[in-house]
Design a protein around this motif. Structure first.
Motif, short mmCIF file in Angstrom:
data_model
loop_
_atom_site.label_atom_id
_atom_site.label_comp_id
_atom_site.label_asym_id
_atom_site.label_seq_id
_atom_site.Cartn_x
_atom_site.Cartn_y
_atom_site.Cartn_z
N LEU A 1 3.17 -3.91 3.50
CA LEU A 1 4.16 -2.85 3.42
C LEU A 1 3.42 -1.57 3.07
O LEU A 1 2.75 -1.50 2.03
N SER A 2 3.53 -0.56 3.92
CA SER A 2 2.76 0.66 3.69
C SER A 2 3.36 1.79 4.49
O SER A 2 4.46 1.68 5.03
N GLY A 3 2.62 2.90 4.57
CA GLY A 3 3.01 4.03 5.40
C GLY A 3 2.45 3.89 6.80
O GLY A 3 1.66 2.98 7.09
N PHE B 1 -2.02 0.33 11.66
CA PHE B 1 -2.95 -0.19 12.65
C PHE B 1 -3.93 -1.18 12.06
O PHE B 1 -4.49 -2.01 12.78
N VAL B 2 -4.14 -1.10 10.74
CA VAL B 2 -4.98 -2.11 10.09
C VAL B 2 -4.31 -3.47 10.18
O VAL B 2 -4.94 -4.48 10.53
N ALA B 3 -3.01 -3.51 9.89
CA ALA B 3 -2.26 -4.76 9.96
C ALA B 3 -2.19 -5.27 11.41
O ALA B 3 -2.34 -6.47 11.67
N LEU B 4 -1.95 -4.38 12.34
CA LEU B 4 -1.85 -4.79 13.74
C LEU B 4 -3.18 -5.33 14.25
O LEU B 4 -3.21 -6.30 15.01
N LYS B 5 -4.28 -4.73 13.82
CA LYS B 5 -5.60 -5.23 14.22
C LYS B 5 -5.84 -6.63 13.66
O LYS B 5 -6.47 -7.47 14.30
N ALA B 6 -5.32 -6.88 12.45
CA ALA B 6 -5.48 -8.19 11.83
C ALA B 6 -4.44 -9.19 12.33
O ALA B 6 -4.40 -10.33 11.86
N ILE C 1 0.86 -1.18 0.00
CA ILE C 1 0.00 0.00 0.00
C ILE C 1 0.90 1.23 0.00
O ILE C 1 1.31 1.74 1.04
N THR C 2 1.25 1.69 -1.18
CA THR C 2 2.10 2.87 -1.33
C THR C 2 1.68 3.56 -2.61
O THR C 2 0.53 3.52 -2.99
N GLY C 3 2.58 4.20 -3.29
CA GLY C 3 2.22 4.91 -4.51
C GLY C 3 3.45 5.40 -5.21
O GLY C 3 4.57 5.22 -4.74
N GLY C 4 3.24 6.03 -6.36
CA GLY C 4 4.37 6.60 -7.08
C GLY C 4 5.33 5.54 -7.57
O GLY C 4 4.94 4.44 -7.96
N VAL C 5 6.61 5.87 -7.52
CA VAL C 5 7.62 4.98 -8.07
C VAL C 5 7.70 3.67 -7.30
O VAL C 5 8.05 2.63 -7.85
N LYS C 6 7.34 3.70 -5.99
CA LYS C 6 7.45 2.48 -5.20
C LYS C 6 6.40 1.46 -5.60
O LYS C 6 6.52 0.28 -5.26
N SER C 7 5.34 1.88 -6.30
CA SER C 7 4.29 0.94 -6.70
C SER C 7 4.80 -0.10 -7.67
O SER C 7 4.22 -1.17 -7.80
N THR D 1 -9.90 0.63 0.89
CA THR D 1 -10.34 1.14 2.18
C THR D 1 -9.69 0.33 3.31
O THR D 1 -9.27 -0.81 3.10
N PRO D 2 -9.61 0.91 4.52
CA PRO D 2 -9.06 0.15 5.64
C PRO D 2 -9.78 -1.17 5.89
O PRO D 2 -9.14 -2.16 6.24
N ARG D 3 -11.10 -1.21 5.71
CA ARG D 3 -11.83 -2.45 5.91
C ARG D 3 -11.40 -3.52 4.90
O ARG D 3 -11.26 -4.71 5.25
N GLU D 4 -11.18 -3.10 3.65
CA GLU D 4 -10.73 -4.07 2.63
C GLU D 4 -9.33 -4.57 2.94
O GLU D 4 -9.03 -5.75 2.74
N MET D 5 -8.45 -3.67 3.40
CA MET D 5 -7.11 -4.11 3.81
C MET D 5 -7.21 -5.14 4.93
O MET D 5 -6.54 -6.19 4.91
N TYR D 6 -8.05 -4.83 5.92
CA TYR D 6 -8.20 -5.73 7.06
C TYR D 6 -8.72 -7.09 6.62
O TYR D 6 -8.19 -8.14 7.06
N ASN D 7 -9.72 -7.13 5.76
CA ASN D 7 -10.27 -8.40 5.30
C ASN D 7 -9.23 -9.21 4.54
O ASN D 7 -9.14 -10.43 4.70
N MET D 8 -8.44 -8.54 3.71
CA MET D 8 -7.42 -9.25 2.94
C MET D 8 -6.38 -9.87 3.86
O MET D 8 -5.96 -11.02 3.68
#
Length: 502
Positions: A401-403, A408-413, A333-339, A384-391
Motif C-alpha cells: 500500500l503506497s502512493g 511500479f516496484v510492486a508491479l515489477k515484483a 509505504i506512506t507517511g504522516g498520520v497514515k503511518s 529504497t525501491p530496490r529494498e521494496m522490490y526485494n521484500m
C-alpha cells in the motif's frame, strides 16, 4: 530570501505543538527541522507545492500562482479533493511570467491578473502564491495584495512560500500561516451552536469527509469549517468561533491549532478517521471536549449509542473479508498520520504489517506505531525501491500500500498494489471507508491476474526460447560459398547432401 519570509520561517520553527522541536536548545531550534532544498532536489515537493496543496481545497476562491506556468502545471489539482459546490478551485490561474517580467519585475502583471480574475469570476477572495522566480527577482506580493484589496474591496491573500524556502511540510505550515495572518478571525458566523467544531488538515480526498459528516450530523455536531477540504472562504474566516479543533493530518497544519488555542482558547486534539477503533475514539474525543466546552452532557451517551450501532454494522460487513485476509502481510509505504492510523485499520482486518514507512511521520506518530504494533513494530525511515522490490519478491509481504510513485516496484515484483495516498480513487474514511478499504485489499490480493503473471515466461533469463534447438546444436557457418546451406538442410532432414531433392 526576504526578511519577512525569514521571520515567518523562524516563527514556524518555534512551533510549541512540536515536542521534538521544543526539546532542542535555542540555537538548534532556530536551524529548523530540515535542511533547505538543493537545486534539483524537489522530487518530494517544495514549499510552494506544500502551501498550494494545503490551501487549494478551499473550493470557492481563486488560487493564483505568481510565477512561470510550469509551477501551476506541477501543482494543479494533484489531489482528488472533492467539492460539494463551487468548482472554481479546479481552474488553474497563473501570471505566466516571461523573460521581460524577470528583468523589469512582475508586480504590474500580478495586479492585472487579480483584476481580471475578479472581473470574470467574482470570487469571495483570491489566494496569491509566491514562487521561486518571482521571489528571487524581488516581487513584493504582500504589497500588491494589500493594494488590490483596497482597490477591489475583496480579500487578496498573499501566500509567501517560494519553493526554495524548504520542503513540502514547511510549505504546509507557511500556507497555514497565511490563513492565520489574513483569513481566520476576519468574518463572524451567522450563528453559533455549542456543537461547532473545526477539522484541520482534512482535504476531503475522494470525498472522505462526506463519509464522516453524516456521523457528526447524527449527533448534532456541526462542522463550522474544514481546513481545507470542501472548505469555503467565509467558513474558514469564521473558524475562530468553534468550540473544539480536531487535527487530522499528522500536524502538517499544527500551527493553526496551537495559535487558535492561544488566541481564542479553542482546545484541540489529534485524531484519525481510518479504521473502526480510531473512528470511534475520534467521536468520543470530540464529544468529551464539546461537553467540557459547555455542550449538554447527554452528547456522551448519544455518542456511545451511535458507536455501538456503527461498529456492529461495520464488523458484520467485513467479517467475510477478514476470513480471507487473516494472516496476509502488507507493506505500508506512506507517511504522516497514515503511518499509524492505517496500521490499526489493517490489523482490524486480520492483516499483519511487514513494515510501515515513517519518513514523513512525527515523533508522536512513531510512538503510536509502537503502541499499536508493540515489539513487532518495523518502522522504515527511507526504503529504497530496490529494498521494496526485494521484500515483495521474497514474499515477505502479500500486498504493498503506497502512493503512485511506488506502484511500479510492486508491479515489477508481480505483487498486488493498492493506492493509499492522495491520488487514490476510493475513499477510506469512517466506518464506511473501512469496509471499502478491506474490500479493495481483498480484490487486489485475489485478483486472478497475479496468478497469470507469475507463470514462468516461455523464455529464460538468458533469452533462449523454451523448446528451441540449443545454441550448441546449431552448426557454424562455413566461410566458403553458399553451398554450406545444402549441408545444413541435409543434416536437418537426416539426409546426405547428395540426397536432397532439387
Amino acid at each position: 530570501m526576504s526578511v519577512s519570509l525569514k521571520a515567518k520561517i523562524a516563527e514556524v520553527f518555534e512551533e510549541p505543538g512540536c515536542d521534538k522541536n521544543q526539546g532542542k536548545t535555542e540555537k538548534e531550534r532556530k536551524k529548523g527541522c530540515t535542511k533547505q532544498l538543493n537545486p534539483g532536489a524537489a522530487a518530494g515537493g517544495c514549499a510552494f507545492d506544500g502551501a498550494k496543496i494545503a490551501l487549494q481545497p478551499v473550493v470557492d476562491v481563486a488560487h493564483l500562482v505568481h510565477g512561470p506556468i510550469a509551477c501551476e502545471g506541477n501543482s494543479w489539482d494533484n489531489r482528488h479533493s472533492a467539492s460539494s459546490g463551487s468548482q472554481l478551485y479546479r481552474t488553474g490561474f497563473t501570471t505566466d511570467i516571461n523573460e521581460l517580467d524577470v528583468i523589469y519585475g512582475g508586480e504590474k502583471r500580478l495586479f492585472k491578473s487579480i483584476r481580471e480574475i475578479i472581473d470574470k469570476y467574482d470570487p469571495p477572495a483570491v489566494f496569491v502564491y509566491q514562487t521561486c522566480v518571482t521571489a528571487l527577482v524581488g516581487d513584493d506580493i504582500e504589497a500588491v495584495c494589500q493594494r488590490a484589496t483596497e482597490k477591489f474591496g475583496k480579500p487578496i491573500i498573499p501566500v509567501n512560500a517560494p519553493g526554495f524556502a524548504g520542503p513540502k511540510n514547511l510549505g504546509n505550515k507557511l500556507g497555514a500561516e497565511a490563513l492565520l495572518d489574513y483569513v481566520i478571525g476576519t468574518v463572524e458566523p451567522e450563528f453559533t451552536t455549542p456543537y461547532d467544531i473545526n477539522i484541520i488538515g482534512e482535504y476531503n480526498l475522494v470525498g472522505e469527509l462526506w463519509q464522516v459528516k453524516p456521523l457528526l450530523d447524527a449527533l448534532g455536531i456541526r462542522i463550522l469549517s474544514c481546513i481545507s477540504g470542501d472548505g469555503r472562504y467565509n467558513e474558514v474566516a469564521s473558524a475562530h468561533r468553534a468550540k473544539v479543533n480536531m487535527m487530522v493530518c499528522s500536524k502538517s497544519m499544527i500551527n493553526i491549532a496551537t495559535k487558535m488555542e492561544q488566541r481564542w482558547g479553542i482546545p484541540y486534539f489529534e485524531g484519525s478517521f481510518y479504521g473502526i477503533g480510531d473512528m470511534s475514539d475520534t467521536l468520543r474525543q470530540i464529544a468529551t471536549l464539546l461537553v467540557k466546552q459547555g455542550a449538554p452532557a447527554d452528547l456522551l451517551e448519544r455518542t456511545e449509542r451511535l458507536i455501538a450501532v456503527e461498529e456492529a454494522r461495520a464488523w458484520e460487513r467485513i467479517a467475510h473479508y477478514k476470513t480471507r485476509l487473516t494472516g496476509k502481510r502488507a507493506l505500508l509505504i506512506t507517511g504522516g498520520v497514515k503511518s499509524w492510523s492505517v496500521v490499526a485499520a489493517l490489523q482490524e482486518a486480520g492483516i499483519e504489517i511487514a513494515g510501515t514507512s515513517v519518513k514523513k511521520s512525527t515523533k508522536e506518530d512513531k510512538e503510536k506505531i509502537k503502541e499499536i504494533m508493540g515489539d513487532d513494530a518495523h518502522m522504515i525511515d527511507d526504503m529504497t525501491p530496490r529494498e521494496m522490490y526485494n521484500m515483495l519478491r521474497d514474499a515477505r509481504a502479500d500486498i504493498m500500500l503506497s502512493g503512485g510513485r511506488s506502484q511500479f516496484v510492486a508491479l515489477k515484483a508481480r505483487m498486488p498494489w493498492l493506492d493509499i495516498n492522495q491520488e487514490r480513487h476510493h475513499p477510506y474514511g469512517g466506518y464506511e471507508g473501512m469496509v471499502e478499504l478491506v474490500r479493495e485489499i481483498d480484490r487486489a490480493i485475489y485478483n486472478p491476474v497475479w496468478q497469470q503473471v507469475r507463470i514462468p515466461a516461455p523464455w529464460g533469463d538468458d533469452g533462449e526460447t523454451l523448446g528451441a534447438v540449443p545454441t550448441a546444436a546449431i552448426p557454424e557457418v562455413p566461410a566458403q560459398g553458399m553451398g554450406f546451406l545444402a549441408d545444413i538442410a541435409a543434416k536437418a532432414m537426416g539426409l546426405e547432401p547428395e540426397e536432397i531433392p532439387v
